[in-house]
Design a protein around this motif. Structure first.
Motif, PDB file in Angstrom:
ATOM      1  N   ASN A 177     -29.344   0.823   9.635  1.00 12.54           N
ATOM      2  CA  ASN A 177     -29.865  -0.061  10.677  1.00 12.54           C
ATOM      3  C   ASN A 177     -31.277   0.353  11.060  1.00 12.54           C
ATOM      4  OD1 ASN A 177     -30.405  -1.161  13.348  1.00 12.54           O
ATOM      5  ND2 ASN A 177     -28.233  -1.718  13.388  1.00 12.54           N
ATOM      6  N   GLU A 178     -32.161  -0.627  11.294  1.00  6.21           N
ATOM      7  CA  GLU A 178     -33.557  -0.321  11.625  1.00  6.21           C
ATOM      8  C   GLU A 178     -33.686   0.486  12.914  1.00  6.21           C
ATOM      9  OE1 GLU A 178     -36.307  -0.741   9.874  1.00  6.21           O
ATOM     10  OE2 GLU A 178     -35.151  -1.583   8.218  1.00  6.21           O
ATOM     11  N   THR A 179     -32.714   0.355  13.823  1.00  9.97           N
ATOM     12  CA  THR A 179     -32.759   1.109  15.083  1.00  9.97           C
ATOM     13  C   THR A 179     -32.110   2.480  14.944  1.00  9.97           C
ATOM     14  OG1 THR A 179     -30.654   0.180  15.880  1.00  9.97           O
ATOM     15  CG2 THR A 179     -32.672  -1.039  16.403  1.00  9.97           C
ATOM     16  N   SER A 180     -31.536   2.768  13.774  1.00  9.93           N
ATOM     17  CA  SER A 180     -30.864   4.044  13.547  1.00  9.93           C
ATOM     18  C   SER A 180     -31.880   5.173  13.463  1.00  9.93           C
ATOM     19  CB  SER A 180     -30.049   3.978  12.252  1.00  9.93           C
ATOM     20  OG  SER A 180     -29.739   5.262  11.774  1.00  9.93           O
ATOM     21  N   LEU A 212     -21.143   8.326  21.550  1.00 14.92           N
ATOM     22  CA  LEU A 212     -22.148   7.637  22.348  1.00 14.92           C
ATOM     23  C   LEU A 212     -22.768   6.484  21.565  1.00 14.92           C
ATOM     24  CD1 LEU A 212     -25.404   9.833  22.533  1.00 14.92           C
ATOM     25  CD2 LEU A 212     -23.665  10.120  20.797  1.00 14.92           C
ATOM     26  N   GLN A 213     -23.500   5.646  22.299  1.00 21.13           N
ATOM     27  CA  GLN A 213     -24.283   4.563  21.715  1.00 21.13           C
ATOM     28  C   GLN A 213     -25.751   4.965  21.779  1.00 21.13           C
ATOM     29  OE1 GLN A 213     -23.332   1.389  20.495  1.00 21.13           O
ATOM     30  NE2 GLN A 213     -21.190   2.043  20.579  1.00 21.13           N
ATOM     31  N   LEU A 214     -26.442   4.884  20.634  1.00 18.21           N
ATOM     32  CA  LEU A 214     -27.874   5.182  20.593  1.00 18.21           C
ATOM     33  C   LEU A 214     -28.613   3.932  20.122  1.00 18.21           C
ATOM     34  CD1 LEU A 214     -27.921   8.770  19.021  1.00 18.21           C
ATOM     35  CD2 LEU A 214     -28.214   8.142  21.418  1.00 18.21           C
ATOM     36  N   ASN A 215     -29.377   3.336  21.009  1.00 15.13           N
ATOM     37  CA  ASN A 215     -30.076   2.082  20.693  1.00 15.13           C
ATOM     38  C   ASN A 215     -29.101   1.031  20.173  1.00 15.13           C
ATOM     39  OD1 ASN A 215     -32.362   3.507  21.370  1.00 15.13           O
ATOM     40  ND2 ASN A 215     -33.110   3.726  19.282  1.00 15.13           N
ATOM     41  N   GLY A 216     -27.890   1.030  20.748  1.00 13.94           N
ATOM     42  CA  GLY A 216     -26.893   0.042  20.367  1.00 13.94           C
ATOM     43  C   GLY A 216     -26.095   0.390  19.129  1.00 13.94           C
ATOM     44  N   THR A 217     -26.368   1.540  18.505  1.00 14.61           N
ATOM     45  CA  THR A 217     -25.653   1.960  17.304  1.00 14.61           C
ATOM     46  C   THR A 217     -24.610   3.012  17.649  1.00 14.61           C
ATOM     47  OG1 THR A 217     -27.573   1.528  15.879  1.00 14.61           O
ATOM     48  CG2 THR A 217     -25.890   2.999  15.015  1.00 14.61           C
ATOM     49  N   ILE A 250     -32.861   6.207  22.449  1.00 20.66           N
ATOM     50  CA  ILE A 250     -33.426   7.358  21.765  1.00 20.66           C
ATOM     51  C   ILE A 250     -34.707   6.946  21.056  1.00 20.66           C
ATOM     52  CG2 ILE A 250     -32.021   6.925  19.695  1.00 20.66           C
ATOM     53  CD1 ILE A 250     -31.958   9.936  19.190  1.00 20.66           C
ATOM     54  N   THR A 251     -35.676   7.841  21.020  1.00 17.75           N
ATOM     55  CA  THR A 251     -36.909   7.576  20.285  1.00 17.75           C
ATOM     56  C   THR A 251     -37.421   8.858  19.649  1.00 17.75           C
ATOM     57  OG1 THR A 251     -39.161   6.674  20.456  1.00 17.75           O
ATOM     58  CG2 THR A 251     -38.371   7.959  22.314  1.00 17.75           C
TER      59      THR A 251
END
Length: 471
Positions: free
Chosen positions: A418-421, A238-243, A48-49
């Motif tokens: 998390n920074e990727t959150s 689901l997993q979004l950017n590993g989160t 996701i972005t």
């Protein structure tokens, strides 16, 4: 006797046919969806972005963080298309002669190229845009265009904005297919890559829109194939950017919410209710009123009341960032003052409101001056809390939710810091804007005279009305 037997046999055959139809209807919704996609075989390990359009000339601090440019995000999606492109947009105005429309013209040319490669293109728009040359040109190239008559269905209009590419990738956000969304408008949205489980759900909203083609009224009951797959009670895991995350798609108006589909307003309620520390809200307009056909206005307490509840009953910190522009309704300041008053002498009540002003010098321009200017406008529409985000197509104006067609997306994440959150990223976007020089503490007594004395009318469409028509 023979005639009675025939009647009995005929009745039994009819009953059998109805039973078979019901069985297949149930199998249809519980089994596979289009292209063999189902809850059992869809992809839920997604990337996701955030995507943004930041108008040229905005001066943030040197350390300010920015996300993928909206044009680049859309361009990437079209480059990934191998089979299908489905787009819902409230506006279709890409082929302008304005020098600011270069990116819009490039997108249109790309759509022409995809159509020439026999990639299936399906487009949905409001019947009010039936004279759009862009849509007519795309139809000539082979695109399938569906017009929704929102005026007939609910005295409203289409405001939805989302894309589905190859039943794999999704965009949803504030921007429409208008060159101004890629030029002078500050827009925000989100793109999911390789997320067919989400597609399984949002595709049904697209199918619902398509089912209204040539119809002047909404059916009394919807096909089971249009029922929601996920909602506030049954969220997509689901997993979004590993989160580790949860998500569901909401819809408006309530008239367009079949079984298992969350209403946009309920989706926002759930996000605010789950907040434990803070609620940050960014919208173009904040006006808790409903205007009827006789231009009479009634108070619409739904979201206004939810903010008061969070402030007073749960001591949640609320920050409200509203756009300030030439069509800001003066009553906005009255409602904001009322919200602030509720925190008087309540130490645990924390409410702050700022107005995001990108056109200070043009707020009081004459019509002639406006026609020669290209004002900037913040059209972000989201809520972010310490636990969830909601990204949608509506401002917090009563008529948007009660009459217009729009879609929203709720994302919950276990590790919001998390920074990727996406929660952390959207919180950072809000704070970047909140602490920028464009966010101001305005008061009713300090607004420009041209706004405080103009007649109070319902706010017009934010894209079409904010800039001149240069076609």
């Amino acid at each position: 006797m023979s005639q009675q037997k025939c009647i009995v046999i005929f009745a039994l055959v009819c009953c059998f046919a109805i039973l078979v139809a019901l069985i297949f209807s149930a199998v249809d919704i519980m089994g596979e969806d289009e292209d063999g996609l189902s809850e059992k075989n869809c992809e839920n390990n997604c990337r996701i972005t955030l995507v943004e359009n930041i108008p040229k000339g905005l001066n943030y601090s040197g350390s300010a963080l920015f996300h993928l440019p909206l044009f680049q995000g859309w361009w990437n999606l079209l480059n990934m298309a191998k089979k299908s492109v489905d787009i819902v947009s409230s506006h279709w105005n890409l082929n302008s002669s304005s020098p600011l429309a270069r990116q819009g013209r490039r997108l249109l040319e790309k759509l022409f190229q995809l159509a020439a490669r026999d990639i299936e293109i399906k487009l949905v728009s409001d019947v009010l845009t039936a004279d759009s040359k862009v849509l007519e040109d795309l139809k000539l190239k082979g695109a399938e265009v569906t017009y929704m008559n929102m005026t007939a269905y609910n005295r409203g209009r289409l405001q939805s904005s989302f894309w589905i590419i190859d039943k794999q990738h999704v965009y949803l956000g504030s921007a429409s297919l208008d060159w101004r969304s890629l030029g002078q408008m500050k827009e925000l949205g989100v793109i999911f890559y390789n997320c067919s489980c989400l597609v399984l759900d949002i595709q049904r909203i697209f199918a619902l829109y398509s089912s209204l083609k040539y119809k002047t009224k909404v059916p009394q009951s919807w096909s089971k194939r249009l029922y929601g797959v996920y909602d506030n009670q049954k969220k997509l895991q689901l997993q979004l950017n590993g989160t580790k995350s949860e998500a569901f798609v909401s819809n408006s108006p309530k008239l367009f919410c079949p079984k298992n589909r969350s209403f946009d307003l309920d989706a926002i309620y759930s996000v605010i209710d789950d907040a434990q520390k803070f609620v940050y809200i960014a919208v173009t307009d904040y006006l808790p009123l409903i205007s009827n056909v006789n231009t009479q206005r009634i108070y619409w307490p739904d979201l206004d009341g939810k903010i008061r509840e969070a402030l007073v009953l749960r001591s949640v910190k609320v920050r409200l960032l509203i756009s300030f522009w030439r069509n800001t309704d003066p009553l906005t300041f009255n409602f904001v003052s009322s919200l602030k008053a509720i925190c008087t002498e309540i130490p645990s009540c924390s409410l702050k409101v700022k107005f995001f002003d990108l056109e200070k010098e043009s707020a009081c321009l004459s019509k002639e001056q406006k026609d020669n200017s290209f004002p900037k406008l913040n059209r972000n529409k989201y809520v972010v809390t310490d636990r969830e985000v909601y990204i949608g197509n509506f401002d917090w104006v009563g008529n948007d939710f009660t009459q217009n067609a729009g879609a929203g997306l709720v994302i919950s994440q276990a590790d919001a810091g998390n920074e990727t959150s996406v929660i952390k990223q959207l919180k950072d976007v809000f704070e970047r804007d909140w602490y920028s020089p464009y966010a101001q503490n305005l008061q009713l007594t300090k607004i420009p005279n041209c706004l405080s004395h103009r007649p109070i009318t319902a706010a017009p469409d934010k894209t079409a009305a904010a800039t001149p028509n240069v076609n």
